[in-house]
Motif scaffolding. Structure first.
Motif, PDB file in Angstrom:
ATOM      1  N   ALA A  20       0.827  -1.208   0.000  1.00  0.00           N
ATOM      2  CA  ALA A  20       0.000   0.000   0.000  1.00  0.00           C
ATOM      3  C   ALA A  20       0.863   1.261   0.000  1.00  0.00           C
ATOM      4  N   LEU A  21       1.972   1.228   0.712  1.00  0.00           N
ATOM      5  CA  LEU A  21       2.892   2.379   0.739  1.00  0.00           C
ATOM      6  C   LEU A  21       3.631   2.527  -0.579  1.00  0.00           C
ATOM      7  N   LYS A  23       2.925   1.438  -3.607  1.00  0.00           N
ATOM      8  CA  LYS A  23       2.126   1.803  -4.776  1.00  0.00           C
ATOM      9  C   LYS A  23       1.759   3.284  -4.773  1.00  0.00           C
ATOM     10  N   ARG A  24       1.880   3.917  -3.604  1.00  0.00           N
ATOM     11  CA  ARG A  24       1.696   5.369  -3.512  1.00  0.00           C
ATOM     12  C   ARG A  24       2.986   6.128  -3.806  1.00  0.00           C
ATOM     13  N   HIS A  26       5.830   5.843  -1.948  1.00  0.00           N
ATOM     14  CA  HIS A  26       6.582   6.129  -0.732  1.00  0.00           C
ATOM     15  C   HIS A  26       7.668   5.061  -0.537  1.00  0.00           C
ATOM     16  N   GLU A 221      -4.096  -1.645   3.165  1.00  0.00           N
ATOM     17  CA  GLU A 221      -4.543  -0.421   2.482  1.00  0.00           C
ATOM     18  C   GLU A 221      -5.263   0.509   3.449  1.00  0.00           C
ATOM     19  N   GLN A 225      -4.087   4.266   4.803  1.00  0.00           N
ATOM     20  CA  GLN A 225      -4.978   5.425   4.694  1.00  0.00           C
ATOM     21  C   GLN A 225      -5.114   6.123   6.040  1.00  0.00           C
TER      22      GLN A 225
END
Length: 243
Positions: A20-21, A23-24, A26, A221, A225
């Motif tokens: 999740a990190l 794919k952003r 980061h 995810e 968030q």
């Protein structure tokens, strides 16, 4: 630039958080006993991995002297620490718990998160912001037979977050967050435990059979968030299932 340091990143919830990190966009520094080759190939530039058994007392000394860790921290404007690695063992009543198992759980579930949090709080400088997320559990609030060590260690994280919040450090926000019941290897271990050691075993079998377990991907995810939200740190202790 947002960068994240994540323990137990190679599988389970930790892997879901890492994905999740990443794919952003980061950067992630993952610390775990094993590395994730597939994740490295997919996110080569943004992922660094340190192979380290965090249940060993020497692990913290290695991290404190790690140039890789310090270089990773240096260029971050906002630093995220996700203390995810943990053990549910020893499972069983007090007279069935081995001292070695207790020591490993206390080391991984309490000593490492508290020490890593303090280390990063000492390292952040100037306008750098630090967000610390302890992965807690509903077991921090409710006592279960056979889980005295697990309940105690997760409760320690909750109290640590409350006390750190009272410090009112201007560049540090912290939360001890229960993520809910997730379909990981830890859940498999719980379901395979002898009922004489863990009387609540059937409840967890029913959760699995009724498809009531969250996936590591969706939980990771939602946790990210929460971690990145403007309100992070407003509550020192929270439960992801409330959102």
């Amino acid at each position: 630039m947002i960068k994240a340091i994540l323990t137990g990143h190679s599988k389970g919830l930790g892997l879901g958080i890492a994905r999740a990190l990443l794919k952003r966009g980061h950067a992630v520094l993952g610390i775990s006993r094993s590395q994730n080759t597939e994740l490295q190939q997919q996110y080569n530039e943004d992922l660094q991995q340190i192979s380290l058994d965090l249940t060993q007392p020497s692990a913290l000394e290695q991290l404190e002297s790690s140039t890789q860790l310090r270089k990773f921290i240096a260029s971050a404007t906002q630093l995220l620490l996700i203390n995810n690695a943990g053990l549910v063992s020893p499972i069983g009543p007090l007279n069935a718990q081995a001292n070695g198992d207790i020591s490993r759980s206390v080391q991984l579930n309490i000593t490492v998160p508290l020490a890593l949090s303090a280390l990063l709080a000492r390292e952040v400088q100037g306008n750098q912001q630090l967000r610390i997320l302890h992965v807690s559990s509903g077991a921090a609030q409710s006592a279960y037979p056979g889980w005295s060590v697990y309940c105690a260690t997760k409760a320690a994280l909750d109290m640590h977050a409350r006390a750190v919040q009272e410090d009112q450090l201007p560049n540090v926000a912290i939360c001890s967050l229960a993520p809910g019941v997730i379909d990981t290897a830890m859940q498999t271990q719980i379901r395979e435990t002898d009922e004489s050691l863990f009387p609540n075993k059937q409840r967890f079998i029913q959760l699995k059979n009724s498809n009531s377990l969250s996936s590591p991907e969706s939980s990771g995810e939602r946790l990210v968030q929460y971690l990145l939200s403007p309100n992070f740190g407003r509550l020192a202790v929270d439960d992801l299932r409330a959102y």
